[in-house]
Design an enzyme around this catalytic site. Structure first.
Site, PDB file in Angstrom:
ATOM      1  N   ASP A   1      38.464  44.413  38.725  1.00 32.48           N
ATOM      2  CA  ASP A   1      37.489  45.462  37.918  1.00 32.48           C
ATOM      3  C   ASP A   1      37.238  44.797  36.742  1.00 32.48           C
ATOM      4  O   ASP A   1      37.196  45.712  35.700  1.00 32.48           O
ATOM      5  CB  ASP A   1      38.339  46.737  37.884  1.00 32.48           C
ATOM      6  CG  ASP A   1      38.810  47.183  39.257  1.00 32.48           C
ATOM      7  OD1 ASP A   1      38.268  46.852  40.465  1.00 32.48           O
ATOM      8  OD2 ASP A   1      39.614  48.341  39.262  1.00 32.48           O
TER       9      ASP A   1
ATOM     10  N   LYS B   1      35.701  49.815  45.576  1.00 35.26           N
ATOM     11  CA  LYS B   1      36.520  50.772  45.818  1.00 35.26           C
ATOM     12  C   LYS B   1      36.499  52.045  45.210  1.00 35.26           C
ATOM     13  O   LYS B   1      35.716  51.959  44.348  1.00 35.26           O
ATOM     14  CB  LYS B   1      38.011  50.198  45.614  1.00 35.26           C
ATOM     15  CG  LYS B   1      38.202  49.943  44.084  1.00 35.26           C
ATOM     16  CD  LYS B   1      39.667  49.048  43.829  1.00 35.26           C
ATOM     17  CE  LYS B   1      39.749  48.737  42.456  1.00 35.26           C
ATOM     18  NZ  LYS B   1      39.752  49.994  41.459  1.00 35.26           N
TER      19      LYS B   1
ATOM     20  N   CYS C   1      44.875  49.349  37.498  1.00 34.29           N
ATOM     21  CA  CYS C   1      44.484  48.689  38.570  1.00 34.29           C
ATOM     22  C   CYS C   1      45.151  47.384  38.912  1.00 34.29           C
ATOM     23  O   CYS C   1      45.272  46.861  40.139  1.00 34.29           O
ATOM     24  CB  CYS C   1      43.089  48.698  38.609  1.00 34.29           C
ATOM     25  SG  CYS C   1      42.151  50.474  38.614  1.00 34.29           S
TER      26      CYS C   1
END
Length: 197
Positions: free
Chosen positions: A9, A102, A144
């Site tokens: 990310d 995602k 994350c």
């Protein structure tokens, strides 16, 4: 036995100036690319994830209806097709072999909750390439990155988090997250030491 680098990310909305920007996010983006350019032969596969939330609705309650609690609900971020969802420009995407999206309509923190363009899971891709060891970098340490590293351990992979190539939302939860990863069997190391191990 193969090794992969998991880039979690590193997106515009999670770096300085973004909807959920963290301090040090841009430095992580720059550092990841510099590290990868110097270590391309070390990895058999490079996999990168992005939050890719639906533009409509709350994405399963992930987007706050009102004030976010920053635990389970968040401001709108990384909406599919917007600049905020793009990789930070310092990430050299030519070095990435597999892209994972995602959070498409549902809350998702771990890279392992995402899918590739052909619908494959991250776990299936790693397994198909014979990956047994992963190094994890990215944003955010306490969310994350934590979830991705713990899921990698659950998948039976040997996990190392490169501590100079992650950035967290807050110092204390980030420290706690890294300690949890170690308790579950992961390792912590700086990227400069990777060549020695």
């Amino acid at each position: 036995m193969a090794r992969a680098l998991l880039i979690v990310d590193v997106q515009n909305d999670f770096t300085e100036g973004g909807a959920l920007g963290v301090t040090g996010g841009t430095a992580v983006a720059e550092g990841v690319t510099a590290y990868l350019r110097g270590n391309t032969r070390r990895y058999d596969l490079v996999l990168a994830s992005r939050d890719w939330h639906d533009p409509e609705g709350s994405n399963g309650g992930h987007f706050a209806d009102g004030l976010p609690d920053y635990i389970d609900t968040w401001p709108r971020h990384c909406v599919a097709g917007t600049p905020g969802a793009d990789y930070h420009p310092a990430i050299d995407t030519a070095l990435v072999d597999v892209h994972v999206r995602k959070g498409q309509g549902v809350p998702a923190y771990s890279l392992f909750e995402g899918t590739t363009d052909d619908g494959s899971s991250a776990g299936a891709v790693l397994s198909a390439h014979g990956v047994t060891e992963v190094d994890v970098v990215g944003i955010a340490t306490d969310h994350c990155v934590r979830a991705s590293a713990l899921d990698a351990i659950e998948h039976g992979l040997h996990v190392r988090v490169l501590t100079d190539l992650v950035a967290g939302v807050a110092p204390d939860p980030s420290t706690t997250a890294l300690a949890e990863i170690v308790r579950q069997g992961g390792e912590l190391m700086e990227s400069a030491a990777v060549g020695d191990r």
